[in-house]
Design an enzyme around this catalytic site. Structure first.
Site, PDB file in Angstrom:
ATOM      1  N   SER A 139       0.869  -1.191   0.000  1.00  0.00           N
ATOM      2  CA  SER A 139       0.000   0.000   0.000  1.00  0.00           C
ATOM      3  C   SER A 139       0.894   1.225   0.000  1.00  0.00           C
ATOM      4  O   SER A 139       2.078   1.153   0.349  1.00  0.00           O
ATOM      5  CB  SER A 139      -0.857   0.018   1.278  1.00  0.00           C
ATOM      6  OG  SER A 139      -1.482   1.268   1.444  1.00  0.00           O
ATOM      7  N   TYR A 152      -2.401  -1.671  10.261  1.00  0.00           N
ATOM      8  CA  TYR A 152      -2.383  -1.775   8.797  1.00  0.00           C
ATOM      9  C   TYR A 152      -1.042  -1.291   8.230  1.00  0.00           C
ATOM     10  O   TYR A 152      -0.432  -1.961   7.390  1.00  0.00           O
ATOM     11  CB  TYR A 152      -3.553  -0.956   8.239  1.00  0.00           C
ATOM     12  CG  TYR A 152      -3.802  -1.124   6.758  1.00  0.00           C
ATOM     13  CD1 TYR A 152      -4.307  -2.309   6.245  1.00  0.00           C
ATOM     14  CD2 TYR A 152      -3.550  -0.086   5.866  1.00  0.00           C
ATOM     15  CE1 TYR A 152      -4.547  -2.462   4.880  1.00  0.00           C
ATOM     16  CE2 TYR A 152      -3.796  -0.221   4.502  1.00  0.00           C
ATOM     17  CZ  TYR A 152      -4.294  -1.407   4.015  1.00  0.00           C
ATOM     18  OH  TYR A 152      -4.542  -1.547   2.663  1.00  0.00           O
TER      19      TYR A 152
HETATM   20  N1  LIG Z   1      -8.705  -0.387  -1.515  1.00  0.00           N
HETATM   21  C1  LIG Z   1      -7.626   0.380  -1.410  1.00  0.00           C
HETATM   22  O1  LIG Z   1      -7.707   1.620  -1.503  1.00  0.00           O
HETATM   23  C2  LIG Z   1      -6.275  -0.249  -1.209  1.00  0.00           C
HETATM   24  C3  LIG Z   1      -5.136   0.571  -1.256  1.00  0.00           C
HETATM   25  C4  LIG Z   1      -3.877   0.002  -1.077  1.00  0.00           C
HETATM   26  C5  LIG Z   1      -3.768  -1.360  -0.879  1.00  0.00           C
HETATM   27  N2  LIG Z   1      -4.896  -2.138  -0.849  1.00  0.00           N
HETATM   28  C6  LIG Z   1      -4.729  -3.570  -0.644  1.00  0.00           C
HETATM   29  O2  LIG Z   1      -5.256  -4.241  -1.755  1.00  0.00           O
HETATM   30  C7  LIG Z   1      -5.586  -5.579  -1.376  1.00  0.00           C
HETATM   31  C8  LIG Z   1      -6.954  -5.923  -1.934  1.00  0.00           C
HETATM   32  O3  LIG Z   1      -7.912  -5.082  -1.313  1.00  0.00           O
HETATM   33  P1  LIG Z   1      -9.235  -4.567  -2.064  1.00  0.00           P
HETATM   34  O4  LIG Z   1      -9.156  -3.095  -2.116  1.00  0.00           O
HETATM   35  O5  LIG Z   1      -9.469  -5.341  -3.286  1.00  0.00           O
HETATM   36  O6  LIG Z   1     -10.339  -4.913  -0.928  1.00  0.00           O
HETATM   37  P2  LIG Z   1     -11.326  -6.167  -0.853  1.00  0.00           P
HETATM   38  O7  LIG Z   1     -11.876  -6.193   0.530  1.00  0.00           O
HETATM   39  O8  LIG Z   1     -12.296  -6.088  -1.981  1.00  0.00           O
HETATM   40  O9  LIG Z   1     -10.372  -7.421  -1.100  1.00  0.00           O
HETATM   41  C9  LIG Z   1      -9.658  -8.058  -0.049  1.00  0.00           C
HETATM   42  C10 LIG Z   1      -9.982  -9.522  -0.119  1.00  0.00           C
HETATM   43  O10 LIG Z   1      -9.174 -10.255   0.831  1.00  0.00           O
HETATM   44  C11 LIG Z   1      -9.991 -11.287   1.326  1.00  0.00           C
HETATM   45  N3  LIG Z   1      -9.476 -11.787   2.600  1.00  0.00           N
HETATM   46  C12 LIG Z   1      -9.525 -11.192   3.821  1.00  0.00           C
HETATM   47  N4  LIG Z   1      -8.994 -11.983   4.755  1.00  0.00           N
HETATM   48  C13 LIG Z   1      -8.595 -13.122   4.113  1.00  0.00           C
HETATM   49  C14 LIG Z   1      -7.989 -14.325   4.530  1.00  0.00           C
HETATM   50  N5  LIG Z   1      -7.692 -14.555   5.832  1.00  0.00           N
HETATM   51  N6  LIG Z   1      -7.718 -15.274   3.617  1.00  0.00           N
HETATM   52  C15 LIG Z   1      -8.036 -15.079   2.306  1.00  0.00           C
HETATM   53  N7  LIG Z   1      -8.631 -13.960   1.844  1.00  0.00           N
HETATM   54  C16 LIG Z   1      -8.907 -12.995   2.744  1.00  0.00           C
HETATM   55  C17 LIG Z   1     -11.370 -10.667   1.481  1.00  0.00           C
HETATM   56  O11 LIG Z   1     -12.389 -11.660   1.549  1.00  0.00           O
HETATM   57  C18 LIG Z   1     -11.454  -9.793   0.238  1.00  0.00           C
HETATM   58  O12 LIG Z   1     -12.073 -10.442  -0.832  1.00  0.00           O
HETATM   59  C19 LIG Z   1      -5.497  -5.616   0.162  1.00  0.00           C
HETATM   60  O13 LIG Z   1      -4.291  -6.240   0.545  1.00  0.00           O
HETATM   61  C20 LIG Z   1      -5.487  -4.139   0.532  1.00  0.00           C
HETATM   62  O14 LIG Z   1      -4.821  -3.934   1.765  1.00  0.00           O
HETATM   63  C21 LIG Z   1      -6.141  -1.615  -1.016  1.00  0.00           C
END
Ligand SMILES: NC(=O)c1ccc[n+]([C@@H]2O[C@H](COP(=O)([O-])OP(=O)(O)OC[C@H]3O[C@@H](n4cnc5c(N)ncnc54)[C@H](O)[C@@H]3O)[C@@H](O)[C@H]2O)c1
Length: 252
Positions: A139, A152
């Site tokens: 991130s 986080y």
């Molecule tokens: N959304 C943002 O703005 C943003 C920014 C920077 C980084 N990220 C990172 O991107 C990645 C994806 O996030 P996203 O934005 O698609 O959100 P999201 O919630 O749609 O996707 C995250 C997924 O991880 C799954 N998950 C959670 N715990 C789990 C576990 N124990 N085992 C397997 N799967 C699990 C959830 O069910 C979910 O589908 C994450 O690592 C998040 O930290 C997101």
């Protein structure tokens, strides 16, 4: 010809916003994908969206070693190989100052990101061929931070340490390991963080964040998927151990 023709990718958190956008981008490039996650509705939606010929959908908890091992075994059983790993599963945790941050929530956030990525890398590595690729989703707050997000941000920083160590361990096999560092993405995960951080309704909270981003907007999930695809494909052939920032200038 697709850039990933004949290859197979394992995507954790594959049923989520970025995971699914990345799966779509990889399938368009000729890759078959395994979407591994824990959210029943998201997994069902993936089963409905992707054909059996290009995708497998698995219930996988990345914090559980047996579950991760089973996902890797199932990938090989289904598609016969594993070339690309996208360690992407994530949870945000609550927002609170360190002095008030709940211990169990801190542990849970680190378990999903840090233990989860460690296990995903560890159990994928024996099956990855020379030249395989691992991309870990960190991130912008894996390189910077803000008040209230100790769990986080700590977890996302730790992923850089894991990536750098692993990149040097497996370079002799030409396996490339990199992190991506997205800024705020226009999806439910980020909007929930913004509402919790600002106390404002979702639209106003999103505006507050837009004002912190030099490009003045959130990323789309497809823009993050494009960066993952770059690291997964031949155009990044000389990149390993790198932190690829995709944040609209937020960390500049
Ligand atoms: N959304 C943002 O703005 C943003 C920014 C920077 C980084 N990220 C990172 O991107 C990645 C994806 O996030 P996203 O934005 O698609 O959100 P999201 O919630 O749609 O996707 C995250 C997924 O991880 C799954 N998950 C959670 N715990 C789990 C576990 N124990 N085992 C397997 N799967 C699990 C959830 O069910 C979910 O589908 C994450 O690592 C998040 O930290 C997101």
């Amino acid at each position: 010809m697709g850039r990933l023709d004949g290859q197979v990718a394992l995507i954790t958190g594959g049923e989520g916003s970025v995971g699914r956008a990345t799966a779509r981008a990889m399938v368009r490039e000729g890759c078959r994908v395994v979407l591994a996650g824990i959210a029943p509705d998201g997994l069902a939606a993936c089963r409905a969206e992707f054909g059996d010929d290009v995708a497998a959908v698995l219930r996988t908890d990345v914090t559980d070693a047996a579950s991760v091992r089973a996902a890797v075994r199932a990938t090989i059983a289904r598609f016969g190989r594993l070339d690309i790993v996208f360690s992407n599963a994530g949870v945000a945790g609550v927002i609170a100052p360190v002095a008030e941050y709940p211990d169990d929530e801190f542990d849970r956030v680190l378990a999903v990101h840090v233990r989860g990525s460690f296990l995903t890398c560890k159990y994928s590595l024996p099956t990855l061929p020379d030249g395989g690729r691992i991309i870990i989703n960190s991130s912008v707050v894996g390189l910077t931070s803000d008040p209230g997000i100790s769990a986080y941000a700590t977890a996302k920083h730790a992923l850089v340490g894991l990536m750098r160590t692993l990149a040097k361990e497996v370079a002799s096999r030409a396996i490339r390991v990199n992190t991506i560092h997205p800024g705020p993405i226009d999806n439910d995960f980020q909007h929930a963080i913004e509402v919790a951080a600002t106390g404002a309704p979702a639209d106003r909270a999103a505006q507050v964040f837009d004002e912190m981003i030099p490009l003045r907007r959130h990323a789309t999930p497809d823009e993050i998927a494009a960066a993952v695809l770059f690291l997964a494909g031949p155009d990044s052939a000389f990149m390993t151990g790198a932190t690829l920032v995709v944040d609209g200038g937020m960390s500049a």
